[in-house]
Design an enzyme around this catalytic site. Structure first.
Site, short mmCIF file in Angstrom:
data_model
loop_
_atom_site.label_atom_id
_atom_site.label_comp_id
_atom_site.label_asym_id
_atom_site.label_seq_id
_atom_site.Cartn_x
_atom_site.Cartn_y
_atom_site.Cartn_z
N LYS A 236 29.11 -21.90 21.11
CA LYS A 236 30.14 -21.91 22.21
C LYS A 236 30.04 -20.63 23.01
CE LYS A 236 33.33 -23.41 19.46
NZ LYS A 236 32.49 -23.49 18.24
N VAL A 237 30.05 -19.58 22.13
CA VAL A 237 30.21 -18.22 22.72
C VAL A 237 28.71 -17.82 23.37
CG1 VAL A 237 30.61 -15.88 22.65
CG2 VAL A 237 32.12 -17.64 21.32
N ASP A 256 18.41 -20.19 18.52
CA ASP A 256 19.42 -20.77 17.57
C ASP A 256 18.73 -22.08 17.08
OD1 ASP A 256 21.14 -22.63 16.75
OD2 ASP A 256 22.78 -21.68 18.14
N ALA A 316 29.77 -10.90 17.60
CA ALA A 316 30.02 -11.99 16.36
C ALA A 316 30.53 -11.42 14.98
CB ALA A 316 28.39 -12.44 16.02
N ARG A 317 29.72 -10.80 14.36
CA ARG A 317 30.43 -10.20 12.95
C ARG A 317 29.38 -9.18 12.26
NH1 ARG A 317 34.15 -12.46 13.92
NH2 ARG A 317 35.51 -13.89 12.81
N ASP A 341 31.61 -4.78 18.68
CA ASP A 341 33.20 -5.13 18.72
C ASP A 341 33.69 -5.49 17.19
OD1 ASP A 341 35.78 -6.10 19.66
OD2 ASP A 341 35.07 -7.91 19.43
N GLU A 346 36.18 -3.83 8.40
CA GLU A 346 37.15 -3.50 9.20
C GLU A 346 38.45 -3.19 8.98
OE1 GLU A 346 36.97 -7.03 11.97
OE2 GLU A 346 35.02 -6.50 12.69
N HIS A 365 37.32 -5.10 17.38
CA HIS A 365 37.43 -6.36 16.94
C HIS A 365 38.47 -7.03 18.12
CE1 HIS A 365 36.69 -9.88 14.05
NE2 HIS A 365 36.84 -10.39 15.24
N LEU A 366 38.03 -6.80 19.29
CA LEU A 366 38.89 -7.61 20.45
C LEU A 366 38.44 -8.60 21.08
CD1 LEU A 366 39.85 -4.02 22.36
CD2 LEU A 366 41.31 -5.47 20.72
N GLY A 367 37.42 -9.11 20.78
CA GLY A 367 36.55 -10.45 21.51
C GLY A 367 37.66 -11.44 21.72
#
Ligand code: NAI
Ligand code: HPV
Length: 629
Positions: A236-237, A256, A316-317, A341, A346, A365-367
């Site tokens: 999706k992103v 992917d 992502a992560r 991000d 964290e 982590h503002l995504g």
């Protein structure tokens, strides 16, 4: 056993005594167990003929249900469990949008306790039916253990569920739902913001100016137009990032392993291999989930394959990058810049070399952190959690099979049938606990690819496992519990010549290598075998062993095998009537006139031992069994 092997009543002997059985419609939903611990499934295809079934809806309380009738007032203080009514209790452990909180407060008691330590979370979790988290709360095995079975659902107000121990949730029968769509655009926009900010040194230049400097030549950037962007993870992103990057004039490729080619084509993106993506890109943007496979997938080895001077964006992560390797790649110039991000830990430590690196742009982590996304996510998760608490299946379940809503609505009545058949079959086993092998046979006119049986299989498993388990069983942990018990479930689909309008014609459940309390339930192949179908929205039992019957699966059931002779229905009916037991349905199936017959009697009440004893002592009755649905 094919349906032709099932001996149908010679004449249509079925007597319908009452109960107009109408369809009950409820909200449906969901999916099933995609996570680990799925018993071995084998699929075989064969062909035969059969009749068709009717379509309807179900009421399915697949999960632990919490009933509520009134709306409630919210509480931001600790809930005092002694003062609570029967409304569900919901712990929100991270900031959630007001719109979502309002939805939750309309249904249950809500406690918002942010920044709980792991110990605090464990110490209070056993008072809550639901827990709502974002990425900052680690929902570990200890949390599920501390919940002592009270916790029914964990709602992740966002996409990534890597902070929830899904295996533990599944084992404890706790549903995990997420809010997979509402923050997609926010995350994609943040990815593009980081891409542009990094390319033009926005944050470094900003810091420099605020420090009183004017360094125009130091912060010369790079252009994005004409550059190749590799989108790693075209979900999706990733696909929204690709769309936007194309708008900036970039050449976008993607990697992917699971993305359909037509989705990429629709965005005008080529799907390429991992190595091709990372070795040809000027910019690499990461959009895959953190899983055991993607953990540190960007490491010394893979950085070594990249073009010198590549720029990396990660919304992502953090865990998909080996952060020490990234520092090395930045130091040796393979990676010119990174914009991050997300981080392995964290918040990262204050002296993190990565955060402090002058070629790295960071955000905390503002995504997903836009007003719009947070309101959307809050409502999405609130509705998913409430649905789960009401006992509905959920369309965003993570540790239960995911079935598209339209498929689900079609399968709904068959789910009810499946659970009842599972429950019935196991009650026919003598001794109960020794079930090791179950076969489910679906007859359907549909192409096998067009019939998703995961939900049905899990429901049958639940029906079988529940009565022989001493732990709580639902659709989330049924597969796990079956595997723990060494129960092997296999499936067979038989293509029949009936209307493909209905997904399933008949479902047959066979249990092998067991004795039965009701010998007539053993079919010619030596297995306990029962078969059912949906008629006008109501599940019906249509076959027991080799005998055809037709009785709606509602209330309780008495099965008798007797000599087929006049007066049997009246005799048994009279006994039940004398004991005030209401008969809802009755059907007789026989091998041939005046030989053996099976009488299936639906009863609203559970007959007393005395009533059952009287039935058993009718001379023409060879055997009988009372079954609870
Ligand atoms: N920074 C933030 O605040 C936010 C971060 N995220 C993260 O962004 C990521 C993507 O989210 P969505 O697009 O919503 O998820 P998604 O599930 O729609 O897309 C993920 C894609 O990654 C693909 N994938 C899986 N393994 C892969 C591999 N080994 N290599 C390449 N691709 C692989 C999947 O096939 C899927 O198409 C997730 O990690 C999510 O947690 C999402 C929203 C906000
Ligand atoms: O949805 C996701 O995967 C995110 O990373 C968003 O995380 P957050 O809810 O902002 O803690």
């Amino acid at each position: 056993m094919a349906s032709s092997a099932c001996i149908k009543p010679v004449s249509n002997h079925a007597l319908t005594y009452s109960s107009s059985k109408s369809t009950s419609k409820s909200s449906l939903v969901s999916f099933l167990s995609t996570t680990a611990s799925i018993p071995t499934i084998s699929l075989k295809l064969s062909h035969s003929h059969s009749c068709h079934s009717q379509r309807s809806f179900l009421v399915n309380n697949a999960l632990k249900t919490v009933h509520t009738s009134q709306s409630s007032v919210s509480s931001s203080k600790d809930l005092d469990s002694s003062s609570l009514d029967s409304k569900p209790t919901i712990l929100v452990s991270e900031k959630l949008g007001d719109a979502g909180l309002q939805v939750l407060r309309g249904f249950g008691h809500v406690e918002c306790s942010y920044d709980l330590s792991p110990e605090d979370l464990c110490s209070k979790i056993s008072s809550f039916d639901a827990l709502i988290v974002r990425s900052g709360t680690k929902v570990t095995r200890q949390v599920f253990e501390a919940a002592k079975g009270k916790l029914k659902v964990v709602g992740r107000a966002g996409v990534g569920i890597d902070n929830v121990d899904l295996q533990a949730a599944t084992e404890f029968g706790c549903l995990v739902v997420n809010a997979p769509t509402a923050n997609t655009i926010a995350a994609a926009e943040h990815g593009i913001a980081l891409l542009a900010a990094m390319a033009r040194n926005v944050s470094q230049a900003d810091a420099s100016m605020k420090a009183g400097k004017w360094q125009r030549s130091k912060y010369v950037g790079v252009s994005m137009v004409g550059k190749t962007l590799a989108v790693m993870g075209f979900g999706k992103v990733g696909s929204e990032v690709a769309r936007r990057a194309k708008g900036l004039g970039m050449n976008v490729i993607a990697h992917d392993p699971y993305a359909p080619a037509d989705r990429a084509r629709a965005v005008g993106v080529d799907l390429v291999s991992f190595d091709e993506a990372i070795s040809t890109a000027d910019f690499i943007s990461l959009h895959m989930p953190l899983t055991p496979t993607t953990n540190k997938i960007f490491n010394d080895d893979t950085f070594g394959k990249m073009k010198k001077g590549v720029r990396i964006i990660n919304v992502a992560r953090g865990g998909v990058i080996d952060e020490d390797a990234l520092v090395r790649a930045l130091d040796n110039g393979v990676v010119a810049q990174a914009a991050l991000d997300v981080f392995t830990e964290e918040p990262p430590s204050e002296d993190s070399k990565l955060v402090q690196h002058e070629n790295v742009t960071v955000t905390p982590h503002l995504g997903a952190s836009t007003k719009e996304a947070q309101e959307g996510v809050a409502v999405e998760i609130a509705e998913a959690v409430l649905g789960a608490l009401k006992g509905e299946l959920s369309a965003t379940a993570v540790n239960a099979p995911m079935v598209a809503p339209e498929v689900l609505s079609e399968l709904a009545p068959y789910v009810v049938l499946a659970e009842k058949l599972g429950k019935l079959a196991v009650q026919l086993v003598a001794g109960g606990g020794g079930v090791k092998s179950v076969k489910v046979v679906y007859r359907s006119a549909r192409d096998p690819d067009d019939l998703d049986t995961r939900l049905l299989r899990a429901t049958i498993t639940k029906g079988i496992i529940e009565p022989i388990s001493n732990t709580y069983i639902n659709l989330v942990n049924a597969d796990f519990a079956a595997k723990q018990k060494g129960l092997r479930i296999s499936e067979e689909r038989i293509v029949v010549d009936s209307s493909p309008e209905f997904p399933v014609d008949t479902i047959q459940v066979q249990i092998s290598n067991v004795d039965s309390k009701f010998a007539s339930a053993i079919s010619e192949n030596g297995n306990i075998s029962i078969e059912g179908k949906v008629k006008y929205g109501v599940p019906h039992l249509t076959c027991v062993g080799s005998f055809g019957v037709d009785v709606s699966l509602e209330g309780n059931l008495i099965l008798c095998r007797q000599v087929d002779q006049p007066g049997m229905i009246g005799t048994v009916g009279n006994i039940l009537g004398e004991h005030n037991v209401n008969v809802s349905f009755m059907s007789v199936g026989r091998t041939s006139p005046r030989k053996k017959a099976i009488m299936a009697i639906g009863v609203d009440e559970e007959p007393t031992k005395e009533a059952l004893g009287k039935i058993g002592s009718v001379p023409a009755i060879d055997e009988f069994v009372f079954l609870k649905l």
